[in-house]
Design a protein around this motif. Structure first.
Motif, short mmCIF file in Angstrom:
data_model
loop_
_atom_site.label_atom_id
_atom_site.label_comp_id
_atom_site.label_asym_id
_atom_site.label_seq_id
_atom_site.Cartn_x
_atom_site.Cartn_y
_atom_site.Cartn_z
N LEU A 356 50.79 24.26 42.31
CA LEU A 356 50.44 25.66 42.52
C LEU A 356 51.50 26.62 42.02
O LEU A 356 51.19 27.63 41.36
CB LEU A 356 50.19 25.92 44.02
CG LEU A 356 48.94 25.29 44.63
CD1 LEU A 356 48.93 25.52 46.13
CD2 LEU A 356 47.68 25.85 44.00
N ILE A 357 52.75 26.34 42.31
CA ILE A 357 53.80 27.31 41.99
C ILE A 357 54.39 27.11 40.60
O ILE A 357 55.33 27.83 40.22
CB ILE A 357 54.93 27.24 43.05
CG1 ILE A 357 55.57 25.86 43.08
CG2 ILE A 357 54.39 27.61 44.42
CD1 ILE A 357 56.72 25.74 44.06
N SER A 358 53.87 26.15 39.85
CA SER A 358 54.37 25.93 38.49
C SER A 358 53.41 26.47 37.43
O SER A 358 53.68 26.33 36.24
CB SER A 358 54.59 24.44 38.25
OG SER A 358 53.37 23.72 38.33
N ARG A 359 52.30 27.10 37.85
CA ARG A 359 51.35 27.64 36.88
C ARG A 359 51.99 28.79 36.11
O ARG A 359 52.47 29.77 36.71
CB ARG A 359 50.08 28.14 37.56
CG ARG A 359 49.27 27.10 38.32
CD ARG A 359 48.73 26.03 37.40
NE ARG A 359 49.66 24.90 37.26
CZ ARG A 359 49.55 23.96 36.35
NH1 ARG A 359 48.59 24.01 35.44
NH2 ARG A 359 50.41 22.96 36.31
N PRO A 360 52.01 28.70 34.79
CA PRO A 360 52.68 29.76 34.00
C PRO A 360 51.99 31.12 34.09
O PRO A 360 52.64 32.16 33.92
CB PRO A 360 52.65 29.20 32.58
CG PRO A 360 51.51 28.23 32.56
CD PRO A 360 51.46 27.64 33.93
N GLU A 361 50.67 31.12 34.36
CA GLU A 361 49.96 32.40 34.42
C GLU A 361 50.24 33.16 35.71
O GLU A 361 49.94 34.37 35.81
CB GLU A 361 48.46 32.19 34.28
CG GLU A 361 47.80 31.40 35.41
CD GLU A 361 47.86 29.90 35.23
OE1 GLU A 361 47.16 29.17 35.99
OE2 GLU A 361 48.64 29.43 34.35
N GLY A 362 50.81 32.49 36.72
CA GLY A 362 51.13 33.15 37.98
C GLY A 362 49.89 33.43 38.82
O GLY A 362 48.78 32.97 38.53
N GLY A 363 50.10 34.20 39.87
CA GLY A 363 48.99 34.62 40.71
C GLY A 363 48.62 33.66 41.83
O GLY A 363 47.63 33.88 42.53
N ASN A 364 49.39 32.60 42.03
CA ASN A 364 49.09 31.63 43.08
C ASN A 364 50.00 31.86 44.30
O ASN A 364 51.20 32.10 44.14
CB ASN A 364 49.29 30.20 42.58
CG ASN A 364 48.17 29.76 41.66
OD1 ASN A 364 46.99 30.05 41.92
ND2 ASN A 364 48.51 29.07 40.59
#
Length: 519
Positions: A356-364
């Motif tokens: 969840l916290i490694s998604r490059p697009e953010g927003g999580n």
């Protein structure tokens, strides 16, 4: 006197014989196929039997009608006496034309089935042996302990209505003075003139409590029964789907916006009521870890705020998607896993949080009840003790992936339920700790109010919950954080959490001398 005894005994056997013939307790219906109708009929038979046996020669071995687990051994002796009495007294109540060896065999087997049912189903009309679970026995045991030790309730500030009950339009969370330890326990029933909206709120919370405590067991039992029925192909197809979908809970889950916006969650929110308080805006291009405190008993604040849209999370934090982390084994239960994932729940394992916290697009947003199951054992009104001193795993992952840390404190979370006293080192606490070590789940002996009365039950009190989302703690990404880095960020996080609590505690009814305690 002997004639009266004989007549009463004959009536007892007659009632039992009639009810057993109406139920499924025959040689062609084994216990595994018992239905709720069958159990209800058997319950009526036992009720008739209990009343009549008090008047007959079996009265010394049969307690009053309100049979409980504490008298199981006595009931077993009563059934044993009944079995002997059936063999000797069956003929007077059965006409000769209907008396046969088959009839005698059927009644004998019926008594045997009844004895097994009494011992395995805890005398519950809705808990057949095939569906009996550890949680059911656990909470039944909790009710018995609470009835046996009513003085435990004197150590809390009971959330009860005063003797002259105010109107339902007034504040429902008024507290009365503590009850005397020797005062008798009285049942305070709810009034009949409660408006429909409040009944809907109670129904919404009731289904939530059921989902939290028993829905997983029901889904598992339904799947097993489906697999053993003529519809086993459906179970096989779902098992194939389960195998293909096994990793979804650790890969962000599968949210369903339609379920998150159900009208029932609005009633759930209004029951307490539940409020989400935003202190600052959050950048939707970043990932966040919300540290939720305190855990409480059933984490009602975290569920209502972050698994539904009842309090407007998406409106207050546009561009962010919330995910509440839950113990991994719940996602192994068929059907139940799909339901909870629709609300945004995901596995609490390390790989799930990292995803969840490694998604490059953010927003999580990953919401973690940091205190976990152990903190639930200390959740009671007025408790401000948080188990965070040794909780540093989420700090390490925040450093590794550069996720921002946000302290969240839910005022009123610990006020929803009472618990039996379980101080550290007590036999009860030792047993709870061992069960938690074995099963991974905390077993708090909690209680509050019921659906139609305010004296006991598993429904939470109508206590306001105000969940305050604090300011984010800036985190610099460190692919390989050292122990010093983790400890430093951990102290900053605790300081930020303390400041959040001290800033808002007066607004939500806490006193100046009340402070957080970290263990």
């Amino acid at each position: 006197m002997m004639d009266t005894v004989q007549v009463n005994a004959d009536r007892a056997v007659s009632h039992l014989s009639v009810h057993l013939q109406q139920s499924c307790l025959s040689p062609v219906c084994p216990p595994a196929e018992l239905s709720l109708t069958c159990l209800s009929t058997c319950s009526r038979a036992v009720s008739h039997l209990s009343v009549l046996l008090q008047q007959s020669c079996l009265s010394p071995v049969c307690p009053p009608a309100e049979l409980s687990l504490t008298c199981l051994s006595t009931c077993s002796r009563a059934v044993s006496h009944l079995s002997v009495h059936l063999q000797s007294c069956l003929s007077p109540v059965c006409p000769p034309a209907e008396l046969s060896l088959t009839c005698l065999s059927t009644c004998s087997r019926a008594v045997s089935h009844l004895s097994v049912l009494l011992q395995q189903s805890c005398l519950s009309p809705v808990c057949p042996p095939a569906e009996l679970s550890l949680l059911w026995v656990y909470f039944t045991f909790m009710f018995i302990l609470r009835a046996a030790f009513p003085h435990q309730r004197a150590d809390r500030q009971a959330r009860k209505r005063p003797p002259t009950r105010p109107s339902y339009r007034q504040n429902p969370t008024l507290r009365a003075a503590p009850r005397s330890p020797n005062a008798p326990m009285k049942i305070e029933f709810a009034p009949l003139n409660i408006p429909l909206r409040r009944r809907l709120q109670t129904a919404a919370v009731l289904q939530w409590v059921f989902s939290f405590l028993a829905l997983a067991q029901c889904c598992l039992a339904a799947f097993v029964l489906l697999a053993l029925s003529d519809w086993w192909t459906l179970a096989l197809l779902y098992a194939g789907w389960l195998w293909l979908d096994w990793d979804t809970p650790i890969n962000g889950g599968r949210r369903c916006q339609w379920i998150r916006t159900w009208r029932i969650w609005d009633w759930f929110r209004d029951y307490f009521p539940l409020t989400l308080v935003k202190t600052v805006d959050l950048d939707p291009k970043k990932n966040y870890i919300f540290g939720f405190h305190p855990h409480g008993v059933l984490v009602a604040g975290a569920f209502g705020n972050f698994c539904t849209e009842a309090t407007g999370f998406s409106r207050q934090f546009p561009g962010l998607k919330s995910h509440l982390l839950m113990l991994p084994f719940w996602f192994r239960v068929p059907v139940f896993r799909d339901y909870i994932m629709c609300g945004g729940l995901v596995s609490s394992c390390k790989s799930s949080l990292s995803y969840l916290i490694s998604r490059p697009e953010g927003g999580n947003v990953a919401v973690i009840a940091v205190g976990g199951a152990p903190e639930a054992l200390d959740a009671r009104p007025g408790a401000l003790t948080l188990q965070v001193r040794n909780r540093k795993g989420f700090i390490k992952l925040a450093l590794k992936h550069g996720a921002q840390l946000v302290p969240v404190f839910s005022f009123g979370e610990n006020e929803l339920f009472d618990q039996m006293l379980n101080p550290s080192g007590s036999p009860l606490r030792t047993l709870q700790d061992r069960l938690q070590g074995i099963m991974g789940v905390a077993m708090p002996l909690f209680h509050a109010r019921g659906v139609f009365q305010y004296s006991f039950g598993l429904m939470p009190y109508r206590q306001a919950i105000n969940t305050v989302v604090g300011k984010p703690v800036a985190v610099v990404q460190t692919p390989s954080p050292t122990s010093e880095d983790i400890e430093k960020l951990h102290q900053i996080y605790l300081q930020s959490l303390t400041e959040l609590f001290e800033e808002h505690k007066h607004k939500y009814g806490l006193q100046e001398h009340q402070h957080l305690t970290f263990i």
